[in-house]
Design an enzyme around this catalytic site. Structure first.
Site, mmCIF file in Angstrom:
data_model
loop_
_atom_site.group_PDB
_atom_site.id
_atom_site.type_symbol
_atom_site.label_atom_id
_atom_site.label_comp_id
_atom_site.label_asym_id
_atom_site.label_seq_id
_atom_site.Cartn_x
_atom_site.Cartn_y
_atom_site.Cartn_z
ATOM 1 N N SER A 121 0.858 -1.183 0.000
ATOM 2 C CA SER A 121 0.000 0.000 0.000
ATOM 3 C C SER A 121 0.894 1.232 0.000
ATOM 4 O O SER A 121 2.068 1.168 0.398
ATOM 5 C CB SER A 121 -0.888 0.004 1.257
ATOM 6 O OG SER A 121 -1.490 1.261 1.472
ATOM 7 N N TYR A 136 -2.100 -1.184 10.295
ATOM 8 C CA TYR A 136 -2.195 -1.386 8.846
ATOM 9 C C TYR A 136 -0.930 -0.882 8.156
ATOM 10 O O TYR A 136 -0.327 -1.584 7.334
ATOM 11 C CB TYR A 136 -3.422 -0.655 8.311
ATOM 12 C CG TYR A 136 -3.621 -0.760 6.821
ATOM 13 C CD1 TYR A 136 -4.244 -1.868 6.264
ATOM 14 C CD2 TYR A 136 -3.191 0.257 5.965
ATOM 15 C CE1 TYR A 136 -4.427 -1.967 4.892
ATOM 16 C CE2 TYR A 136 -3.361 0.167 4.598
ATOM 17 C CZ TYR A 136 -3.990 -0.943 4.066
ATOM 18 O OH TYR A 136 -4.163 -1.050 2.710
#
Length: 252
Positions: free
Chosen positions: A144, A157
């Protein structure tokens, strides 16, 4: 956007986390390009429904990315049914809770790391053993833009996605002479259920789009298109690369 033309006829593509979002979009594109596609996820009902919707050439195998037994079984089942796995995509991921890192419950932190980071490692572990025996292959991991530049309020995350970058680069170096290429994608905001769950109404999607230099949020199809290129012969000299697809966010 007009999709590029790729030909994966006769090849088997395994997508861990292929039942929704980016993984689902990739399954659609690989199947349309002639591949046999195996999608994996933990939900039998959802996975079977998605495979049925995508039609011939796509099948579902139930597997939890955080389970070593499931990941070993997934690779073994795919090989038993289809022979060599040419392309493996490790895309399973969850968002985790939104909020200050000191307020995270230990169980929530552990679950994010188990799926987003350990799950990538487990996928690669069994895929690599198979590909070494078959003389090569291609692995694509999903990181990401939060794995390039940290994002506040989603610390677990972000940490997990930074870890995916490290795993990808280490594996690429270990395997560079073995005919196995290992790369990763690092998407910015993408129109998926994960993004909606991540912000949970706390931040309007229009505000997120306004933070992107290109002033929009990506579609899952755009990210899937990059996966197909990374899996193709067009990227045959690329390994250890983290392909950032974020509309310019990490360079702004």
């Amino acid at each position: 956007m007009t999709p590029a033309v790729f030909d994966f006829s006769g090849q088997t593509v395994l997508i861990v986390g292929g039942t929704s979002g980016i993984g689902n979009a990739a399954a659609v594109r690989f199947a349309a390009s002639g591949a046999r596609v195996v999608i994996a996820g933990p939900d039998d009902v959802q996975g079977s429904a998605v495979a049925a919707e995508l039609g011939a050439g796509v099948e579902f195998v139930k597997a939890d990315a955080a389970s070593a037994r499931d990941m070993a079984g997934l690779v073994a089942t795919t090989v038993q049914r289809h022979g060599r796995i040419a392309v493996a995509i490790n895309n399973a991921g969850i968002e985790g809770p939104f909020g200050p890192l000191q307020d995270l419950d230990e169980a929530d932190f552990d679950r994010v790391i188990a799926i987003n980071l350990k799950g990538i490692w487990l996928g690669m572990k069994y895929q690599i053993n198979h590909m070494l025996a078959k003389g090569g292959g291609c692995i694509i991991n999903t990181s990401s833009s939060a794995g390039i530049n940290a994002i506040p309020m989603v610390a677990a995350y972000s940490a997990s996605k930074h870890g995916v970058v490290g795993l990808t680069r280490a594996a690429a170096l270990e395997l560079a002479a073995s005919g196995i290429r290992v790369n990763a994608i690092a998407p910015g905001p993408v129109h998926t259920a994960l993004l909606e769950r991540m912000v949970d109404g706390a931040i309007p999607l229009s505000d997120i789009a306004a933070q992107v230099p290109m002033r929009r949020i990506a579609s899952a199809d755009e990210i899937a298109e990059a996966m197909l290129w990374l899996a193709s012969d067009g990227s045959s000299f690329m390994t250890g690369h983290i392909m950032v697809l974020d509309g310019g966010m990490t360079v702004a």
